[in-house]
Design an enzyme around this catalytic site. Structure first.
Site, short mmCIF file in Angstrom:
data_model
loop_
_atom_site.label_atom_id
_atom_site.label_comp_id
_atom_site.label_asym_id
_atom_site.label_seq_id
_atom_site.Cartn_x
_atom_site.Cartn_y
_atom_site.Cartn_z
CD GLU A 339 -2.49 33.89 10.39
OE1 GLU A 339 -2.09 33.04 11.22
OE2 GLU A 339 -2.03 35.04 10.32
CG HIS A 369 -3.42 34.01 15.84
ND1 HIS A 369 -4.10 34.90 15.05
CD2 HIS A 369 -2.43 33.51 15.07
CE1 HIS A 369 -3.56 34.93 13.84
NE2 HIS A 369 -2.52 34.10 13.83
O1 LIG Z 1 -0.22 32.28 13.39
C1 LIG Z 1 0.64 31.49 13.05
O2 LIG Z 1 1.16 30.68 13.82
C2 LIG Z 1 1.18 31.57 11.62
C3 LIG Z 1 2.25 32.60 11.57
C4 LIG Z 1 3.56 32.25 11.69
C5 LIG Z 1 4.53 33.18 11.72
O3 LIG Z 1 5.81 32.79 11.83
C6 LIG Z 1 4.22 34.53 11.65
C7 LIG Z 1 2.89 34.91 11.49
C8 LIG Z 1 1.91 33.94 11.44
O4 LIG Z 1 0.61 34.26 11.27
FE LIG Z 2 -0.96 33.87 12.47
#
Ligand SMILES: O=C(O)Cc1cc(O)ccc1O
Ligand SMILES: [Fe+2]
Length: 453
Positions: A339, A369
């Site tokens: 991501e 994360h």
């Molecule tokens: O990591 C992140 O902020 C992106 C993300 C947003 C979400 O609403 C759910 C999963 C995701 O990876």
């Molecule tokens: Fe994420």
């Protein structure tokens, strides 16, 4: 520039067979390649898929131009060589790094820098998928860029970009995106004097609208909100015009004495286009639990594996949050997909601070994360007052890919790298108690919101 910006016409639709004439009658009516084309134009096809790709995937356009694009001197390696553009990722230019990475926004340089000089690679994989950023403060003068390697998805973050293409012109503001498919020549000018943004580059695939599954026939990005340009051309001599071609990751230049934007008419389904992210129709949780971000996919570039994207372009737009007894920000997670996130404006719901407009973060394959400590604590402190709330004034996005990116050396050594990023989670403390308070919380939440009554 003001004059250029006025009266831009677009053609709505995604994946349509478009046709456009800057001069009525310029388009051959009954065939693609007449012996002599109307108005003495040259016919030229641009194929974005192999000739024999299945019909539903086949993309090509016919351009009717004053001179064909072949009329130029030989390509030579560009001088000076570009130092921050990478496409074959190996140990000489990049490394893998499973840690959470975050960058502050890059400054737009003071020295004159056009889009080509200001394009830099942050990370990528193999030679098949890259993420770039760009910062520029001057228009491309007497030159056009052509990416022979793949498609560019532009996400301007500050300052508009004016993109001249062989199919016509696009004005793209922050909050809008543009796709310039592989092979199209384009030139970027900056109506606001400077611009900064993100670019994703994909190889071997084109963007599609995602399937909607049980959502039904409508919702998310509507095909009619995608805008393709209308034919526009320049004629006459341009004595010192340069085509900059990215080919196999390297830049080459070729001289010609006319503008490549000499297409008087065109038709086909292989076209540059833009889309205003504010038109996105989000779907979201209306009872419990935070849904997966795939529900906010604007465009997807598929791999051969069903449901596995080379690149999903996902947004986090303004929307209502109404879920009951639910932790509403993104959940903590690890993902087999990587991501890369950017912020166009406002604040991102999972990060109270440190993730800035124009900045970026990278959470690679299986790197944990989620919300920072401030966001977590603030959210659970509101556990008894979970009224519907609206996220406003924000636009974040994610490039999500099945590939594991290598991060360019310069990006890991960049002064904009936030070495303290990990600190945002270090303060997450244990709230563990052997006596669960869940049941009492659920009840009081529902009573206080009134939303479920
Ligand atoms: O990591 C992140 O902020 C992106 C993300 C947003 C979400 O609403 C759910 C999963 C995701 O990876
Ligand atoms: Fe994420």
């Amino acid at each position: 520039m003001g004059e250029k910006l006025a009266d831009l016409q677009y053609q709505p639709g995604f994946g349509n067979y478009f046709s456009s004439e800057a001069i009525p009658g310029a388009l051959p009516r009954d065939q693609n390649s007449p012996l002599v084309c109307p108005l003495g134009l040259y016919a030229e096809q641009i194929s974005g898929t192999s000739f024999t790709s299945p019909r539903k995937l086949n993309q090509r356009s016919w351009l009717y131009r004053i001179k064909p694009s072949v009329t130029h001197e030989p390509f030579k390696p560009r001088v000076p060589a570009h130092t921050r553009l990478v496409s074959e990722f190996d140990a000489s230019n990049s490394r893998t790094n499973p840690t959470q990475l975050r960058w502050r926004p890059e400054d737009v340089p003071d020295s004159p820098t056009d889009f080509v000089d200001g394009l830099y690679t942050v990370c990528g994989a193999g030679s098949s998928f890259l993420r770039h950023g760009y910062t520029a403060n001057k228009g491309m003068k007497d030159s056009a860029f052509c990416n022979a390697d793949g498609d560019f998805l532009f996400v301007p973050q500050a300052g508009r970009v004016w993109i001249e293409t062989e199919c016509g012109r696009l004005l793209v503001s922050p909050g809008e995106i543009a796709v310039i498919p592989q092979g199209f020549r384009f030139s970027i000018d900056l109506p606001d004097g400077k611009s900064r943004g993100y670019v994703a580059e994909i190889y071997g695939a084109h963007f599609q609208l995602p399937d909607l599954g049980p959502i039904g026939a409508n919702g998310l990005a509507a095909p009619r909100d995608f805008l393709a340009p209308t034919a526009w051309f320049e004629e006459g001599l341009r004595p010192d015009y340069t085509i900059v071609q990215k080919f196999g990751g390297e830049l080459f230049t070729a001289k010609q004495d006319f503008s490549p934007f000499n297409v008087v008419a065109w038709h086909g389904n292989y076209v540059p286009y833009k889309y205003d992210l504010h038109k996105f129709c989000p779907y979201n949780t209306v009872l419990v639990d935070h849904g997966d971000p795939s529900v906010n996919t604007v465009l997807t570039a598929p791999t051969d594996k069903p449901g596995v994207a080379l690149l999903d372009f996902v947004i986090f737009p303004p929307r209502w949050l109404v879920a009951e007894h639910t932790f509403r920000p993104p959940y903590y997670h690890r993902n087999c997909m990587s991501e890369f996130m950017g912020l166009i404006y406002g604040a991102y719901e999972a990060k109270a601070d440190g993730f800035l407009p124009g900045g970026a973060s990278l959470h690679s394959c299986m790197t944990p994360h989620g919300p920072d400590t401030t966001t977590y604590e603030a959210t659970i402190a509101r556990v008894n007052a979970m009224a519907p709330s609206k996220l406003t004034g924000t636009m974040a996005f994610m490039f999500e890919s099945a590939l594991i990116p290598r991060v360019c050396h310069w990006a890991l050594e960049s002064p904009f790298l936030d070495h303290d990023y990990y600190q945002c989670w270090i303060g997450l403390k244990s709230h563990f108690s052997r006596i669960s308070l869940d049941e009492t919380n659920v009840e009081s939440t529902d009573k206080k919101t009134g939303a479920s009554e």
